[in-house]
Write a protein that holds these residues in place. Structure first.
Motif, PDB file in Angstrom:
ATOM      1  N   PRO A  12     -13.096  -1.000   4.784  1.00  0.00           N
ATOM      2  CA  PRO A  12     -12.306   0.037   4.327  1.00  0.00           C
ATOM      3  C   PRO A  12     -11.593  -0.304   2.987  1.00  0.00           C
ATOM      4  CG  PRO A  12     -12.051  -0.188   6.617  1.00  0.00           C
ATOM      5  CD  PRO A  12     -12.888  -1.324   6.152  1.00  0.00           C
ATOM      6  N   ALA A  13     -11.116  -1.655   2.788  1.00  0.00           N
ATOM      7  CA  ALA A  13     -10.256  -2.006   1.618  1.00  0.00           C
ATOM      8  C   ALA A  13     -11.304  -1.907   0.424  1.00  0.00           C
ATOM      9  CB  ALA A  13      -9.801  -3.525   1.891  1.00  0.00           C
ATOM     10  N   VAL A  14     -12.408  -2.421   0.801  1.00  0.00           N
ATOM     11  CA  VAL A  14     -13.558  -2.403  -0.349  1.00  0.00           C
ATOM     12  C   VAL A  14     -13.906  -1.147  -1.010  1.00  0.00           C
ATOM     13  CG1 VAL A  14     -15.966  -3.064  -1.071  1.00  0.00           C
ATOM     14  CG2 VAL A  14     -14.380  -4.664   0.083  1.00  0.00           C
ATOM     15  N   VAL A  15     -14.180  -0.098   0.030  1.00  0.00           N
ATOM     16  CA  VAL A  15     -14.450   1.125  -0.269  1.00  0.00           C
ATOM     17  C   VAL A  15     -13.155   1.887  -1.071  1.00  0.00           C
ATOM     18  CG1 VAL A  15     -14.572   3.573   0.821  1.00  0.00           C
ATOM     19  CG2 VAL A  15     -16.129   1.664   1.498  1.00  0.00           C
ATOM     20  N   ALA A  16     -12.108   1.653  -0.547  1.00  0.00           N
ATOM     21  CA  ALA A  16     -10.679   2.061  -1.290  1.00  0.00           C
ATOM     22  C   ALA A  16     -10.697   1.651  -2.636  1.00  0.00           C
ATOM     23  CB  ALA A  16      -9.610   1.897  -0.470  1.00  0.00           C
ATOM     24  N   LEU A  17     -11.109   0.501  -2.655  1.00  0.00           N
ATOM     25  CA  LEU A  17     -11.106  -0.195  -4.487  1.00  0.00           C
ATOM     26  C   LEU A  17     -12.302   0.371  -5.034  1.00  0.00           C
ATOM     27  CD1 LEU A  17     -10.490  -4.180  -3.389  1.00  0.00           C
ATOM     28  CD2 LEU A  17      -9.079  -2.517  -4.817  1.00  0.00           C
ATOM     29  N   VAL A  18     -13.179   0.624  -4.854  1.00  0.00           N
ATOM     30  CA  VAL A  18     -14.520   1.085  -5.357  1.00  0.00           C
ATOM     31  C   VAL A  18     -14.218   2.422  -5.713  1.00  0.00           C
ATOM     32  CG1 VAL A  18     -16.812   1.993  -5.264  1.00  0.00           C
ATOM     33  CG2 VAL A  18     -16.260  -0.472  -4.555  1.00  0.00           C
ATOM     34  N   LEU A  19     -13.673   3.278  -4.749  1.00  0.00           N
ATOM     35  CA  LEU A  19     -13.202   4.594  -5.049  1.00  0.00           C
ATOM     36  C   LEU A  19     -12.183   4.834  -6.079  1.00  0.00           C
ATOM     37  CD1 LEU A  19     -13.349   6.391  -1.547  1.00  0.00           C
ATOM     38  CD2 LEU A  19     -14.910   6.531  -3.531  1.00  0.00           C
ATOM     39  N   GLY A  20     -11.095   3.877  -6.011  1.00  0.00           N
ATOM     40  CA  GLY A  20     -10.160   3.885  -6.938  1.00  0.00           C
ATOM     41  C   GLY A  20     -10.583   3.489  -8.346  1.00  0.00           C
ATOM     42  N   TYR A  21     -11.600   2.476  -8.437  1.00  0.00           N
ATOM     43  CA  TYR A  21     -12.184   2.128  -9.725  1.00  0.00           C
ATOM     44  C   TYR A  21     -12.888   3.399 -10.252  1.00  0.00           C
ATOM     45  CZ  TYR A  21     -15.053  -0.162 -13.202  1.00  0.00           C
ATOM     46  OH  TYR A  21     -15.598  -0.624 -14.197  1.00  0.00           O
ATOM     47  N   LEU A  22     -13.575   4.063  -9.540  1.00  0.00           N
ATOM     48  CA  LEU A  22     -14.485   5.373  -9.949  1.00  0.00           C
ATOM     49  C   LEU A  22     -13.488   6.339 -10.432  1.00  0.00           C
ATOM     50  CD1 LEU A  22     -17.437   5.156  -7.429  1.00  0.00           C
ATOM     51  CD2 LEU A  22     -17.604   4.234  -9.812  1.00  0.00           C
ATOM     52  N   ALA A  23     -12.462   6.503  -9.828  1.00  0.00           N
ATOM     53  CA  ALA A  23     -11.265   7.506 -10.117  1.00  0.00           C
ATOM     54  C   ALA A  23     -10.947   7.415 -11.571  1.00  0.00           C
ATOM     55  CB  ALA A  23     -10.363   7.695  -9.027  1.00  0.00           C
ATOM     56  N   PHE A  28       0.277  -1.665  -7.396  1.00  0.00           N
ATOM     57  CA  PHE A  28       0.490  -1.951  -6.010  1.00  0.00           C
ATOM     58  C   PHE A  28      -0.478  -1.872  -5.183  1.00  0.00           C
ATOM     59  CE2 PHE A  28       5.112  -2.392  -7.143  1.00  0.00           C
ATOM     60  CZ  PHE A  28       5.479  -3.415  -6.332  1.00  0.00           C
ATOM     61  N   LYS A  29      -1.187  -0.684  -5.367  1.00  0.00           N
ATOM     62  CA  LYS A  29      -2.355  -0.173  -4.504  1.00  0.00           C
ATOM     63  C   LYS A  29      -3.588  -1.245  -4.633  1.00  0.00           C
ATOM     64  CE  LYS A  29      -3.315   3.852  -5.142  1.00  0.00           C
ATOM     65  NZ  LYS A  29      -4.009   5.094  -5.472  1.00  0.00           N
ATOM     66  N   THR A  30      -3.704  -1.659  -5.869  1.00  0.00           N
ATOM     67  CA  THR A  30      -4.934  -2.606  -6.113  1.00  0.00           C
ATOM     68  C   THR A  30      -4.516  -3.736  -5.464  1.00  0.00           C
ATOM     69  OG1 THR A  30      -5.227  -1.342  -7.892  1.00  0.00           O
ATOM     70  CG2 THR A  30      -6.229  -3.667  -7.970  1.00  0.00           C
ATOM     71  N   PHE A  31      -3.345  -4.292  -5.957  1.00  0.00           N
ATOM     72  CA  PHE A  31      -2.960  -5.534  -5.302  1.00  0.00           C
ATOM     73  C   PHE A  31      -3.129  -5.434  -3.673  1.00  0.00           C
ATOM     74  CE2 PHE A  31       0.468  -8.207  -3.346  1.00  0.00           C
ATOM     75  CZ  PHE A  31       0.154  -9.404  -3.573  1.00  0.00           C
ATOM     76  N   LEU A  90       0.705  -1.092  -0.121  1.00  0.00           N
ATOM     77  CA  LEU A  90       0.023   0.105  -0.094  1.00  0.00           C
ATOM     78  C   LEU A  90       1.048   1.172   0.034  1.00  0.00           C
ATOM     79  CD1 LEU A  90      -2.730  -1.119   2.445  1.00  0.00           C
ATOM     80  CD2 LEU A  90      -3.020  -0.762  -0.043  1.00  0.00           C
ATOM     81  N   ALA A  91       1.940   1.291   0.797  1.00  0.00           N
ATOM     82  CA  ALA A  91       2.951   2.221   0.650  1.00  0.00           C
ATOM     83  C   ALA A  91       3.583   2.681  -0.674  1.00  0.00           C
ATOM     84  CB  ALA A  91       4.001   2.393   1.795  1.00  0.00           C
ATOM     85  N   ILE A  92       3.895   1.594  -1.132  1.00  0.00           N
ATOM     86  CA  ILE A  92       4.457   1.850  -2.712  1.00  0.00           C
ATOM     87  C   ILE A  92       3.315   2.324  -3.621  1.00  0.00           C
ATOM     88  CG2 ILE A  92       5.341   0.625  -4.743  1.00  0.00           C
ATOM     89  CD1 ILE A  92       6.803  -1.541  -2.610  1.00  0.00           C
ATOM     90  N   GLY A  93       2.130   1.694  -3.494  1.00  0.00           N
ATOM     91  CA  GLY A  93       0.998   2.052  -4.193  1.00  0.00           C
ATOM     92  C   GLY A  93       0.682   3.544  -3.768  1.00  0.00           C
ATOM     93  N   LEU A  94       0.810   4.237  -2.688  1.00  0.00           N
ATOM     94  CA  LEU A  94       0.381   5.624  -2.467  1.00  0.00           C
ATOM     95  C   LEU A  94       1.513   6.458  -2.863  1.00  0.00           C
ATOM     96  CD1 LEU A  94      -1.441   5.134   1.096  1.00  0.00           C
ATOM     97  CD2 LEU A  94      -2.220   5.935  -1.387  1.00  0.00           C
ATOM     98  N   PHE A  95       2.865   6.060  -2.800  1.00  0.00           N
ATOM     99  CA  PHE A  95       4.031   6.983  -2.833  1.00  0.00           C
ATOM    100  C   PHE A  95       4.590   6.908  -4.097  1.00  0.00           C
ATOM    101  CE2 PHE A  95       2.955   6.865   1.756  1.00  0.00           C
ATOM    102  CZ  PHE A  95       2.551   8.012   1.912  1.00  0.00           C
ATOM    103  N   PRO A 113       2.644   6.487 -11.699  1.00  0.00           N
ATOM    104  CA  PRO A 113       1.163   6.043 -11.632  1.00  0.00           C
ATOM    105  C   PRO A 113       0.543   4.678 -12.030  1.00  0.00           C
ATOM    106  CG  PRO A 113       1.217   7.791 -13.257  1.00  0.00           C
ATOM    107  CD  PRO A 113       2.636   7.393 -12.793  1.00  0.00           C
ATOM    108  N   VAL A 114       0.904   4.043 -12.915  1.00  0.00           N
ATOM    109  CA  VAL A 114       0.629   2.794 -13.477  1.00  0.00           C
ATOM    110  C   VAL A 114       1.174   1.761 -12.392  1.00  0.00           C
ATOM    111  CG1 VAL A 114       1.047   1.001 -15.111  1.00  0.00           C
ATOM    112  CG2 VAL A 114       0.624   3.413 -15.827  1.00  0.00           C
TER     113      VAL A 114
END
Length: 119
Positions: A108-119, A78-81, A63-68, A72-73
């Motif tokens: 919280p993880a599902v909310v983050a996944l959904v928000l990421g998908y919608l972004a 990493f964030k999705t994984f 998650l840290a790699i995914g955020l920082f 972006p790809v």
């Protein structure tokens, strides 16, 4: 929306940093209390929970790699994984250990996944 997705993923990261700490360095002081363990059960489970804390540390790293990470790809992968792993682990934990894990980890993880998908 991308900011909301990153905030949600960051929340999942912070939750898991705390879980890592509870399962490892804070186990004797706060961990056994947080997990509702007697002293006898804690003595038996301490090595297994420390190992589990190590695995949760890998989720934190993803998650840290995914955020920082600057690309972006790669960051998104990493964030999705990390979020998918947290979701699966949370469902399994809810089924096998304690139902509240579903709300602490999975939601919280599902909310983050959904928000990421919608972004």
């Amino acid at each position: 929306m991308p900011l909301a997705a990153d905030i949600a993923a960051g929340l999942v990261l912070v939750i898991h940093v705390y879980i890592v700490l509870l399962e490892t360095v804070l186990f004797d002081s706060r961990g056994k209390r947080a997990f509702g363990l007697t002293d006898e059960a804690a003595a038996v489970l301490k090595p297994a929970l420390s190992n589990q804390g190590c695995y949760n540390g890998f989720l934190v790293a993803a998650l840290a790699i995914g955020l920082f990470y600057p690309d972006p790809v790669t960051a998104s992968a990493f964030k999705t994984f990390g979020l998918v792993c947290v979701t699966i682990a949370g469902v399994w934990g809810a089924l096998t250990v304690k139902k509240s894990i579903l709300f602490i980890q999975t939601v919280p993880a599902v909310v983050a996944l959904v928000l990421g998908y919608l972004a």
